[in-house]
Write a protein that holds these residues in place. Structure first.
Motif, PDB file in Angstrom:
ATOM      1  N   THR A 194       0.837  -1.205   0.000  1.00  0.00           N
ATOM      2  CA  THR A 194       0.000   0.000   0.000  1.00  0.00           C
ATOM      3  C   THR A 194       0.868   1.250   0.000  1.00  0.00           C
ATOM      4  O   THR A 194       0.628   2.193  -0.767  1.00  0.00           O
ATOM      5  N   ALA A 195       1.902   1.256   0.850  1.00  0.00           N
ATOM      6  CA  ALA A 195       2.812   2.401   0.920  1.00  0.00           C
ATOM      7  C   ALA A 195       3.560   2.584  -0.399  1.00  0.00           C
ATOM      8  O   ALA A 195       3.696   3.707  -0.904  1.00  0.00           O
ATOM      9  N   TYR A 196       4.029   1.483  -0.958  1.00  0.00           N
ATOM     10  CA  TYR A 196       4.759   1.514  -2.228  1.00  0.00           C
ATOM     11  C   TYR A 196       3.902   2.124  -3.339  1.00  0.00           C
ATOM     12  O   TYR A 196       4.371   2.949  -4.134  1.00  0.00           O
ATOM     13  N   LYS A 197       2.625   1.768  -3.379  1.00  0.00           N
ATOM     14  CA  LYS A 197       1.726   2.278  -4.417  1.00  0.00           C
ATOM     15  C   LYS A 197       1.425   3.760  -4.254  1.00  0.00           C
ATOM     16  O   LYS A 197       1.083   4.435  -5.218  1.00  0.00           O
ATOM     17  N   LYS A 198       1.561   4.267  -3.032  1.00  0.00           N
ATOM     18  CA  LYS A 198       1.276   5.674  -2.776  1.00  0.00           C
ATOM     19  C   LYS A 198       2.397   6.586  -3.266  1.00  0.00           C
ATOM     20  O   LYS A 198       2.166   7.767  -3.543  1.00  0.00           O
ATOM     21  N   MET A 199       3.613   6.055  -3.351  1.00  0.00           N
ATOM     22  CA  MET A 199       4.755   6.879  -3.742  1.00  0.00           C
ATOM     23  C   MET A 199       4.952   6.862  -5.255  1.00  0.00           C
ATOM     24  O   MET A 199       4.987   5.791  -5.863  1.00  0.00           O
ATOM     25  N   PRO A 200       5.087   8.012  -5.877  1.00  0.00           N
ATOM     26  CA  PRO A 200       5.127   8.091  -7.338  1.00  0.00           C
ATOM     27  C   PRO A 200       6.403   7.567  -7.978  1.00  0.00           C
ATOM     28  O   PRO A 200       6.413   7.253  -9.169  1.00  0.00           O
ATOM     29  N   ASN A 201       7.488   7.468  -7.222  1.00  0.00           N
ATOM     30  CA  ASN A 201       8.767   7.067  -7.818  1.00  0.00           C
ATOM     31  C   ASN A 201       9.405   5.957  -6.991  1.00  0.00           C
ATOM     32  O   ASN A 201      10.558   6.048  -6.588  1.00  0.00           O
ATOM     33  N   SER A 202       8.617   4.906  -6.750  1.00  0.00           N
ATOM     34  CA  SER A 202       9.082   3.849  -5.851  1.00  0.00           C
ATOM     35  C   SER A 202       9.180   2.491  -6.531  1.00  0.00           C
ATOM     36  O   SER A 202       8.584   2.255  -7.578  1.00  0.00           O
ATOM     37  N   GLN A 203       9.952   1.629  -5.891  1.00  0.00           N
ATOM     38  CA  GLN A 203      10.091   0.237  -6.295  1.00  0.00           C
ATOM     39  C   GLN A 203       9.824  -0.622  -5.062  1.00  0.00           C
ATOM     40  O   GLN A 203       9.967  -0.157  -3.937  1.00  0.00           O
ATOM     41  N   LEU A 204       9.459  -1.885  -5.290  1.00  0.00           N
ATOM     42  CA  LEU A 204       9.176  -2.800  -4.193  1.00  0.00           C
ATOM     43  C   LEU A 204      10.130  -3.981  -4.237  1.00  0.00           C
ATOM     44  O   LEU A 204      10.381  -4.547  -5.307  1.00  0.00           O
ATOM     45  N   LEU A 205      10.666  -4.338  -3.073  1.00  0.00           N
ATOM     46  CA  LEU A 205      11.557  -5.492  -2.973  1.00  0.00           C
ATOM     47  C   LEU A 205      11.070  -6.391  -1.838  1.00  0.00           C
ATOM     48  O   LEU A 205      11.004  -5.968  -0.687  1.00  0.00           O
ATOM     49  N   VAL A 206      10.702  -7.623  -2.175  1.00  0.00           N
ATOM     50  CA  VAL A 206      10.330  -8.610  -1.163  1.00  0.00           C
ATOM     51  C   VAL A 206      11.487  -9.587  -1.024  1.00  0.00           C
ATOM     52  O   VAL A 206      11.852 -10.268  -1.981  1.00  0.00           O
ATOM     53  N   MET A 207      12.072  -9.638   0.168  1.00  0.00           N
ATOM     54  CA  MET A 207      13.243 -10.478   0.403  1.00  0.00           C
ATOM     55  C   MET A 207      12.807 -11.837   0.960  1.00  0.00           C
ATOM     56  O   MET A 207      12.201 -11.902   2.037  1.00  0.00           O
ATOM     57  N   PRO A 208      13.095 -12.917   0.263  1.00  0.00           N
ATOM     58  CA  PRO A 208      12.660 -14.248   0.709  1.00  0.00           C
ATOM     59  C   PRO A 208      13.415 -14.714   1.954  1.00  0.00           C
ATOM     60  O   PRO A 208      14.577 -14.381   2.163  1.00  0.00           O
ATOM     61  N   GLY A 209      12.705 -15.464   2.783  1.00  0.00           N
ATOM     62  CA  GLY A 209      13.322 -16.039   3.974  1.00  0.00           C
ATOM     63  C   GLY A 209      13.846 -15.016   4.951  1.00  0.00           C
ATOM     64  O   GLY A 209      14.811 -15.271   5.672  1.00  0.00           O
TER      65      GLY A 209
END
Length: 231
Positions: A194-209
């Motif tokens: 949700t936070a990532y989608k609110k920012m106009p110049n953002s990327q998302l990284l999900v770190m496994p484990g």
């Protein structure tokens, strides 16, 4: 050589970032700081707040004659970095947050602050109490917990009137990488997205484990992700 400021989380200190700083120092000019009241610094008379921590960041930059710097912020450090970017335009470059909590409501905070009870920590996890005393000072660590608790309760109140997300994320134009571990029990993937989608110049990284505690994050992987983002 690009500069990166590494910021610790709530009830943390810059010493926790020593290993990460070592991994990055070959390619970047690394800076760290202790927020007011943390890591042995004098306990301020005023309450802990994001405004205070933002001033800490700007004071550090001014003292070191740094006009603009990139930031990696762990947990609360990431929140402080974003708050600073909002309030001091032009002083902060790229921002990489990891395990940063974005959704704050009174209901959420009530669950979180239970972990900041000094007496219970001393009774149930005495080794952690010793660690906190060594990190902040025997006469200061309980005050750090109490002031952090007060700050979180205030964030919850502010969040109640802003749909849980009181930080104006849509106004942050900086390039931001939002990182979250898939095993984080303190910060949900849902609030992070949700936070990532609110920012106009953002990327998302999900770190496994990857759980929430910084000590349990794979530092080799994290340093690689940081290096690629700030290159």
């Amino acid at each position: 050589m690009q500069k990166i400021l590494l910021l610790h989380g709530a009830i943390g200190a810059k010493e926790q970032l020593i290993k990460l700083a070592g991994k990055l120092s070959g390619n970047f000019e690394i800076h760290t700081l202790n927020f007011s009241g943390h890591g042995g610094r004098e306990i301020p008379s005023e309450p802990f707040s994001m405004d205070m921590f933002a001033r800490d960041i700007i004071s550090y930059l001014d003292d070191n004659k740094i006009n603009e710097i990139n930031i990696f912020g762990y947990s609360m450090g990431g929140y402080a970095a974003l708050h600073t970017a909002l309030n001091y335009p032009g002083r902060i470059g790229k921002i990489f947050t990891l395990a940063t909590k974005f959704e704050w409501t009174t209901e959420i905070v009530r669950r979180e602050v239970k972990m900041l009870d000094a007496q219970k920590i001393k009774e149930k996890v005495p080794k952690f109490a010793e660690e906190l005393a060594g990190r902040h000072g025997e006469d200061k660590w309980e005050i750090v917990l109490a002031k952090t608790r007060e700050m979180m309760l205030e964030l919850g109140k502010l969040g109640d009137s802003h749909g849980g997300y009181q930080l104006e994320l849509d106004k942050i134009s900086n390039e931001v990488l939002i990182g979250i571990g898939d095993r984080d029990k303190m910060v949900s993937i849902e609030e992070t997205v949700t936070a990532y989608k609110k920012m106009p110049n953002s990327q998302l990284l999900v770190m496994p484990g990857t759980p929430h505690p910084l000590e349990q994050v794979n530092i080799d992987r994290l340093s690689g992700d940081i290096g690629r983002f700030f290159v």
